[in-house]
Scaffold this active site. Structure first.
Site, PDB file in Angstrom:
ATOM      1  N   ARG A  58      27.520  52.220  29.645  1.00  0.00           N
ATOM      2  CA  ARG A  58      28.116  51.286  30.987  1.00  0.00           C
ATOM      3  C   ARG A  58      26.785  50.739  31.773  1.00  0.00           C
ATOM      4  O   ARG A  58      27.189  49.988  32.374  1.00  0.00           O
ATOM      5  CB  ARG A  58      28.584  52.410  31.920  1.00  0.00           C
ATOM      6  CG  ARG A  58      29.404  51.702  33.162  1.00  0.00           C
ATOM      7  CD  ARG A  58      30.576  52.334  33.841  1.00  0.00           C
ATOM      8  NE  ARG A  58      30.216  53.939  34.015  1.00  0.00           N
ATOM      9  CZ  ARG A  58      29.514  54.524  34.688  1.00  0.00           C
ATOM     10  NH1 ARG A  58      28.677  53.554  35.743  1.00  0.00           N
ATOM     11  NH2 ARG A  58      29.198  55.711  34.772  1.00  0.00           N
ATOM     12  N   TYR A 111      43.139  30.303  39.583  1.00  0.00           N
ATOM     13  CA  TYR A 111      43.949  31.250  38.781  1.00  0.00           C
ATOM     14  C   TYR A 111      44.641  32.129  39.498  1.00  0.00           C
ATOM     15  O   TYR A 111      44.162  32.703  40.763  1.00  0.00           O
ATOM     16  CB  TYR A 111      42.923  31.770  37.761  1.00  0.00           C
ATOM     17  CG  TYR A 111      43.767  32.845  36.750  1.00  0.00           C
ATOM     18  CD1 TYR A 111      44.798  32.598  36.099  1.00  0.00           C
ATOM     19  CD2 TYR A 111      43.362  34.260  36.987  1.00  0.00           C
ATOM     20  CE1 TYR A 111      45.317  33.577  35.601  1.00  0.00           C
ATOM     21  CE2 TYR A 111      43.799  35.176  36.235  1.00  0.00           C
ATOM     22  CZ  TYR A 111      45.016  34.839  35.458  1.00  0.00           C
ATOM     23  OH  TYR A 111      45.600  35.854  34.934  1.00  0.00           O
ATOM     24  N   ASP A 183      33.943  29.101  38.422  1.00  0.00           N
ATOM     25  CA  ASP A 183      34.645  29.534  37.178  1.00  0.00           C
ATOM     26  C   ASP A 183      34.492  28.398  36.180  1.00  0.00           C
ATOM     27  O   ASP A 183      35.557  27.430  36.345  1.00  0.00           O
ATOM     28  CB  ASP A 183      36.238  30.029  37.668  1.00  0.00           C
ATOM     29  CG  ASP A 183      37.071  30.623  36.595  1.00  0.00           C
ATOM     30  OD1 ASP A 183      36.776  30.178  35.415  1.00  0.00           O
ATOM     31  OD2 ASP A 183      37.768  31.598  36.805  1.00  0.00           O
ATOM     32  N   LYS A 208      39.025  33.046  26.554  1.00  0.00           N
ATOM     33  CA  LYS A 208      39.632  31.731  26.270  1.00  0.00           C
ATOM     34  C   LYS A 208      38.823  30.951  25.218  1.00  0.00           C
ATOM     35  O   LYS A 208      38.645  31.608  24.178  1.00  0.00           O
ATOM     36  CB  LYS A 208      39.827  30.860  27.637  1.00  0.00           C
ATOM     37  CG  LYS A 208      40.362  31.722  28.763  1.00  0.00           C
ATOM     38  CD  LYS A 208      41.749  32.155  28.544  1.00  0.00           C
ATOM     39  CE  LYS A 208      42.437  33.055  29.222  1.00  0.00           C
ATOM     40  NZ  LYS A 208      42.181  33.339  30.468  1.00  0.00           N
TER      41      LYS A 208
HETATM   42  N1  PLP Z   1      39.631  32.183  35.613  1.00  0.00           N
HETATM   43  C1  PLP Z   1      40.620  31.387  34.993  1.00  0.00           C
HETATM   44  C2  PLP Z   1      40.438  30.039  35.144  1.00  0.00           C
HETATM   45  C3  PLP Z   1      41.877  31.917  34.144  1.00  0.00           C
HETATM   46  O1  PLP Z   1      42.427  30.831  33.521  1.00  0.00           O
HETATM   47  C4  PLP Z   1      41.714  33.274  33.804  1.00  0.00           C
HETATM   48  C5  PLP Z   1      42.957  33.587  33.017  1.00  0.00           C
HETATM   49  O2  PLP Z   1      43.968  33.117  32.358  1.00  0.00           O
HETATM   50  C6  PLP Z   1      41.049  34.188  34.390  1.00  0.00           C
HETATM   51  C7  PLP Z   1      39.856  33.745  35.155  1.00  0.00           C
HETATM   52  C8  PLP Z   1      41.093  35.686  34.229  1.00  0.00           C
HETATM   53  O3  PLP Z   1      40.546  35.920  32.822  1.00  0.00           O
HETATM   54  P1  PLP Z   1      41.042  37.149  32.062  1.00  0.00           P
HETATM   55  O4  PLP Z   1      42.600  36.932  31.870  1.00  0.00           O
HETATM   56  O5  PLP Z   1      39.907  37.020  30.963  1.00  0.00           O
HETATM   57  O6  PLP Z   1      40.810  38.441  32.896  1.00  0.00           O
END
Ligand code: PLP
Length: 400
Positions: A58, A111, A183, A208
């Site tokens: 961890r 998101y 992000d 992704k």
């Molecule tokens: N940020 C964006 C732009 C996303 O599209 C997503 C998920 O779709 C996330 C964060 C969250 O990621 P995770 O699903 O890997 O927790």
């Protein structure tokens, strides 16, 4: 590896050297929870931070460390930090950088679960936020308060594809000494590197494009050493949403083909966006590579290419959008993005269903908005599937 190697070389070689691992071309996976100390004093020194070395997974693991180093090189930051999911990364960053009575300024449109996290931070921990359109310095500066600690942005914004000018935000943040967190999931460092524009931290849902094959859920953060050390010692260590060594290995593998995959995603998306634009059943197309897109000039400034995501509005209402999605034969009805398969989803009832209707309306997420993550299939096959579904939609609306 030379420091000035190109991106396509760095995705393959950075963070790993076969010399240290019996010449193994592929990095080894270290599926161990703990690490044996040669003696008690070594344990004491490692815990005190006086001696390098692993303690417990961890707190650090060699396979995960390779990935953290690779992503840091690619984003141009000092250090990376790996998490169990994109949301584990987002929450570790936002909770690590704020305390009760602080304020977060966030792009209007994020998101859905990031939106949910902001609500939770406000309701349970008294961390306030404003969601605003980050289009002009005056508007942004008007919302900055003495307790504003973080500016959080997505660009492109999920799912409207609206863009935020990273350089503009970087300059404002420097003036007010606020940390900017970006992000960068939609772009990856191949298309956009926010740290080069004066932003401080980059987050990825590595689930992704970085993974790229729809077989891992993971998150990454990159930034300066001081901030990453702080997150590692607080919200990562104590909340504990860490990445497994096997997931890190999948991502190291995925990264090797990132530029090749991204180029193909970009080519395919450009082709599909042009076709969609011409179809009579399509009301609007939102794609950064389209010269008529509202934020096209920002895209030209900060994105190497326009990415693999397209949002578009189909003529009609929620039911029309759902019927359209249901008539896909090749395309998969699924959330997530950045996979080899083309994925189609309905943000209002899927990724952004947790966002209340009024907030969705403010963000531009209407009931007829559809998001497409254009995959790696032959572009003509992707279009043929979309076209047959659009033709069905057209026939239905013409007979009503
Ligand atoms: N940020 C964006 C732009 C996303 O599209 C997503 C998920 O779709 C996330 C964060 C969250 O990621 P995770 O699903 O890997 O927790």
């Amino acid at each position: 590896m030379k420091k000035d190697n190109r991106f396509e070389t760095k995705v393959i070689h950075s963070g790993y050297s076969s010399d240290q691992h019996h010449g193994a071309l592929a990095p080894p996976i270290f599926p161990t929870s703990t690490f044996v100390f040669p003696d008690a004093e070594t344990g004491e020194h490692r815990f005190a931070g006086e001696q390098e070395g692993y303690i417990y997974s961890r707190l650090g693991n060699p396979t995960v460390k390779m990935l953290e180093e690779r992503i840091a090189v690619l984003e141009g930051g000092d250090q990376g930090l790996a998490f169990a999911s994109g949301m584990a990364a987002v929450s570790a960053v936002l909770m690590g950088l704020t305390k009760s009575e602080d304020h977060i300024l966030c792009s209007q449109g994020v998101y859905g679960c990031t939106f949910g996290l902001l609500q939770m931070l406000r309701d349970k921990y008294n961390v306030e936020h404003d969601l605003i359109a980050m289009s002009h310095p005056d508007v942004i500066e008007a919302y900055i308060r003495p307790n504003t600690k973080v500016i959080f942005i997505e660009t492109p914004i999920n799912p409207t594809m609206a863009l935020v000018d990273l350089k503009m935000i970087g300059l404002i943040a420097a003036k007010y000494k606020i940390k900017v967190v970006v992000d960068n999931t939609f772009c990856t460092p191949y298309l956009q590197r926010p740290l080069e524009h004066g932003c401080h931290l980059v987050i990825h849902s590595a689930t992704k494009y970085i993974g790229g094959h729809g077989d891992v859920v993971a998150g990454l953060v990159v930034g300066d050493k001081e901030t990453i050390d702080l997150l590692a010692a607080t919200t990562q260590k104590d909340i504990g949403g860490i990445m497994s060594p096997f997931d890190a290995w999948l991502l190291l593998r995925g990264l090797k083909t990132l530029p090749v995959r991204m180029d193909r995603h970009c080519d395919n998306a450009m082709y599909i966006s042009k076709k969609l634009r011409k179809h009579p059943s399509v009301e609007a197309v939102y794609f950064p590579g389209d010269p008529e897109f509202a934020d096209y000039t920002i895209a030209q400034k900060q994105m190497a290419r326009s990415g693999g995501l397209i949002s578009f509005k189909i003529k009609g209402d929620k039911k029309d959008a759902q019927n359209f999605i249901n008539s896909m034969k090749l395309l998969k009805i699924a959330v997530s993005l950045g996979d080899a398969e083309t994925l189609i989803q309905h943000p209002a009832t899927m990724t952004h269903a947790v966002v209340p209707k009024e907030a969705r309306d403010r963000m531009g997420i209407s009931d007829n908005l559809i998001r497409l993550s254009v995959g790696l299939e032959a572009k003509e096959d992707i279009w043929e599937d979309l076209e047959q579904a659009l033709q069905q939609h057209l026939r239905k609306t013409e007979t009503v």
